[in-house]
Design a protein around this motif. Structure first.
Motif, PDB file in Angstrom:
ATOM      1  N   SER A   2       3.332  11.554   4.772  1.00 47.09           N
ATOM      2  CA  SER A   2       2.568  12.830   4.892  1.00 47.09           C
ATOM      3  C   SER A   2       1.121  12.240   5.375  1.00 47.09           C
ATOM      4  O   SER A   2       0.575  11.218   4.622  1.00 47.09           O
ATOM      5  N   TYR A   3       0.338  13.141   6.280  1.00 52.22           N
ATOM      6  CA  TYR A   3      -0.949  12.646   6.379  1.00 52.22           C
ATOM      7  C   TYR A   3      -1.790  14.090   6.611  1.00 52.22           C
ATOM      8  O   TYR A   3      -1.231  14.780   7.487  1.00 52.22           O
ATOM      9  N   ASN A   4      -2.977  13.860   6.118  1.00 55.65           N
ATOM     10  CA  ASN A   4      -3.847  15.179   6.153  1.00 55.65           C
ATOM     11  C   ASN A   4      -5.323  14.556   6.150  1.00 55.65           C
ATOM     12  O   ASN A   4      -5.730  13.987   5.074  1.00 55.65           O
ATOM     13  N   ILE A   5      -5.954  14.663   7.074  1.00 54.02           N
ATOM     14  CA  ILE A   5      -7.190  14.027   7.363  1.00 54.02           C
ATOM     15  C   ILE A   5      -8.352  14.489   6.165  1.00 54.02           C
ATOM     16  O   ILE A   5      -9.165  13.743   6.008  1.00 54.02           O
ATOM     17  N   PHE A   6      -8.038  15.560   5.795  1.00 52.98           N
ATOM     18  CA  PHE A   6      -8.969  16.135   4.692  1.00 52.98           C
ATOM     19  C   PHE A   6      -8.438  16.007   3.285  1.00 52.98           C
ATOM     20  O   PHE A   6      -9.069  16.366   2.457  1.00 52.98           O
ATOM     21  N   SER A   7      -7.399  15.572   3.198  1.00 52.24           N
ATOM     22  CA  SER A   7      -6.916  15.152   1.590  1.00 52.24           C
ATOM     23  C   SER A   7      -7.504  14.004   1.358  1.00 52.24           C
ATOM     24  O   SER A   7      -8.096  13.252   1.921  1.00 52.24           O
ATOM     25  N   ASN A   8      -7.080  13.747   0.078  1.00 53.37           N
ATOM     26  CA  ASN A   8      -7.615  12.643  -0.753  1.00 53.37           C
ATOM     27  C   ASN A   8      -7.053  11.078  -0.582  1.00 53.37           C
ATOM     28  O   ASN A   8      -7.672  10.063  -0.559  1.00 53.37           O
ATOM     29  N   SER A   9      -5.861  11.351   0.085  1.00 56.37           N
ATOM     30  CA  SER A   9      -4.971  10.247   0.464  1.00 56.37           C
ATOM     31  C   SER A   9      -3.918  10.378   1.587  1.00 56.37           C
ATOM     32  O   SER A   9      -3.666  11.421   1.839  1.00 56.37           O
ATOM     33  N   ILE A  10      -3.406   9.177   2.023  1.00 53.72           N
ATOM     34  CA  ILE A  10      -2.277   9.350   2.867  1.00 53.72           C
ATOM     35  C   ILE A  10      -1.373   8.553   2.227  1.00 53.72           C
ATOM     36  O   ILE A  10      -1.353   7.890   1.474  1.00 53.72           O
ATOM     37  N   TYR A  11       0.023   8.794   2.628  1.00 55.90           N
ATOM     38  CA  TYR A  11       1.124   8.342   2.130  1.00 55.90           C
ATOM     39  C   TYR A  11       1.855   7.646   3.084  1.00 55.90           C
ATOM     40  O   TYR A  11       2.422   8.043   3.988  1.00 55.90           O
ATOM     41  N   LEU A  12       1.739   6.102   2.765  1.00 56.35           N
ATOM     42  CA  LEU A  12       2.232   5.331   3.798  1.00 56.35           C
ATOM     43  C   LEU A  12       3.725   4.591   3.137  1.00 56.35           C
ATOM     44  O   LEU A  12       3.854   4.737   1.871  1.00 56.35           O
ATOM     45  N   TYR A  13       4.337   3.816   3.693  1.00 61.18           N
ATOM     46  CA  TYR A  13       5.407   3.222   3.267  1.00 61.18           C
ATOM     47  C   TYR A  13       5.117   2.137   2.270  1.00 61.18           C
ATOM     48  O   TYR A  13       4.003   1.655   2.214  1.00 61.18           O
ATOM     49  N   ASP A  14       5.997   1.999   1.071  1.00 60.29           N
ATOM     50  CA  ASP A  14       5.613   1.309   0.106  1.00 60.29           C
ATOM     51  C   ASP A  14       5.411  -0.183   0.421  1.00 60.29           C
ATOM     52  O   ASP A  14       6.124  -0.963   1.194  1.00 60.29           O
ATOM     53  N   SER A  15       4.165  -0.855   0.068  1.00 56.25           N
ATOM     54  CA  SER A  15       3.741  -2.236   0.290  1.00 56.25           C
ATOM     55  C   SER A  15       4.929  -3.055  -0.036  1.00 56.25           C
ATOM     56  O   SER A  15       5.040  -4.193   0.541  1.00 56.25           O
ATOM     57  N   VAL A  21       5.675  -9.479  -0.284  1.00 55.69           N
ATOM     58  CA  VAL A  21       4.423  -8.978  -1.018  1.00 55.69           C
ATOM     59  C   VAL A  21       4.352  -9.119  -2.536  1.00 55.69           C
ATOM     60  O   VAL A  21       3.452  -9.511  -3.023  1.00 55.69           O
ATOM     61  N   GLY A  22       5.425  -8.996  -3.124  1.00 52.74           N
ATOM     62  CA  GLY A  22       5.502  -9.193  -4.732  1.00 52.74           C
ATOM     63  C   GLY A  22       5.357 -10.462  -5.010  1.00 52.74           C
ATOM     64  O   GLY A  22       4.491 -10.936  -5.849  1.00 52.74           O
ATOM     65  N   GLU A  23       5.697 -11.810  -4.337  1.00 54.73           N
ATOM     66  CA  GLU A  23       5.395 -13.057  -4.408  1.00 54.73           C
ATOM     67  C   GLU A  23       4.071 -13.281  -4.223  1.00 54.73           C
ATOM     68  O   GLU A  23       3.514 -13.920  -4.954  1.00 54.73           O
ATOM     69  N   ALA A  24       3.655 -12.671  -3.183  1.00 54.06           N
ATOM     70  CA  ALA A  24       2.224 -13.093  -2.896  1.00 54.06           C
ATOM     71  C   ALA A  24       1.091 -12.513  -3.938  1.00 54.06           C
ATOM     72  O   ALA A  24       0.070 -13.134  -4.410  1.00 54.06           O
ATOM     73  N   LEU A  25       1.450 -11.261  -4.394  1.00 51.58           N
ATOM     74  CA  LEU A  25       0.656 -10.443  -5.531  1.00 51.58           C
ATOM     75  C   LEU A  25       0.484 -11.329  -6.653  1.00 51.58           C
ATOM     76  O   LEU A  25      -0.325 -11.674  -7.391  1.00 51.58           O
ATOM     77  N   TYR A  26       1.830 -11.815  -7.159  1.00 48.36           N
ATOM     78  CA  TYR A  26       2.039 -12.755  -8.285  1.00 48.36           C
ATOM     79  C   TYR A  26       0.952 -14.141  -8.102  1.00 48.36           C
ATOM     80  O   TYR A  26      -0.025 -14.331  -9.178  1.00 48.36           O
TER      81      TYR A  26
END
Length: 284
Positions: A6-19, A25-30
């Motif tokens: 979901s997305y709302n330009i006036f909301s505090n956040s947007i919800y994107l697919y899980d990184s 990504v997990g290996e890179a984060l480590y």
């Protein structure tokens, strides 16, 4: 509602697919947290276009926020159309004392370069969006277009992928302000030819809102000096155009570094100085 986020330009956040749906990504984060926690030198390696510049700047800002020992490199030489090239690694990067290189938007076919890094004791994380060959370099790779990656959206550009990685880093370190960097993401997306659908559209729209309230000294200096008073898609394209380095082969590399400095500086006077230089030098 756009697809399954979901997305709302006036909301505090947007919800994107899980990184973490992005393979690697997990290996890179480590590996990144190891460097951050041990104060190991990290070098971010990117291109001189606006997508690359905003990617480098975004990752620089989040890692600096975490007090990481981080530098960046934008190459003066492009070999065989490869941004990530062996000459730079052997003649420059090796002398920086880097323990980790993170590429943004390049490196997916850099087999020799990764082997050189391995011989020098440097680990490599490749973030790229270009279509890979069947064989991949022996590195940690984040690319939604690699065959085994199940990420549902394949049209991310360099800065979009960089943001997904930065978001994972922010979650790990409980950084609350990560979405403010969507100002840079929006500029990078607007500069590219990626379709404005799905996550790209959501990040661009929220990024325009973030631009209107940005605390980035460089962005604010550029909008002030160029009299950009209202942020819409045309304004966004104008911003991307202003930040695009000149075409001449030597000057564009220097300008790319100046623009990274502009977008990452914590000195408001330096930001205005660079913004004035860009307006005068690029004729914009």
């Amino acid at each position: 509602m756009i697809n399954n986020y979901s997305y709302n330009i006036f909301s505090n956040s947007i919800y994107l697919y899980d990184s973490f749906l992005l393979d690697g990504v997990g290996e890179a984060l480590y590996r990144i947290t190891k460097s951050v926690n041990n104060r190991e030198k990290i070098v971010i390696y990117g291109s001189y276009d606006v997508d690359g510049i905003t990617s480098v700047s975004l990752l620089m800002l989040i890692l600096k926020y975490l007090n990481a020992d981080v530098e960046y490199y934008i190459p003066d030489i492009i070999e065989n159309e490869e941004i990530f090239n062996s000459s730079v690694i052997e003649n420059h990067i090796r002398f920086l004392g880097a323990g980790l290189i993170i590429t943004v938007g390049c490196g997916i076919n850099s087999f020799r370069e990764v082997e050189i890094c391995r011989d020098l004791g440097i680990d490599v994380i490749i973030t790229d969006y270009h279509t890979p060959s069947d064989k991949l370099p022996s590195a940690i790779i984040i690319n939604p277009n690699q065959k085994q990656c199940k990420y549902p959206f394949k049209e991310l550009n360099a800065v979009g992928i960089t943001y997904k990685l930065a978001y994972a880093i922010a979650e790990h370190y409980h950084v609350q302000c990560i979405e403010k960097y969507l100002d840079l993401v929006a500029i990078g997306i607007a500069s590219s030819t990626m379709p404005l659908v799905d996550e790209n559209l959501a990040m661009l729209e929220k990024g325009m809102y973030c631009l209107s309230i940005s605390n980035n000294y460089g962005i604010n200096a550029i909008t002030k000096i160029n009299k950009i008073n209202h942020m819409d898609y045309n304004s966004l394209k104008t911003l991307a155009s202003i930040l695009m380095p000149k075409i001449n082969a030597v000057g564009r590399m220097d300008d790319a570094r100046i623009v990274v400095e502009l977008l990452t500086t914590s000195d408001i006077e330096r930001a205005e100085q660079i913004a004035k230089y860009l307006k005068k030098n690029n004729g914009k």
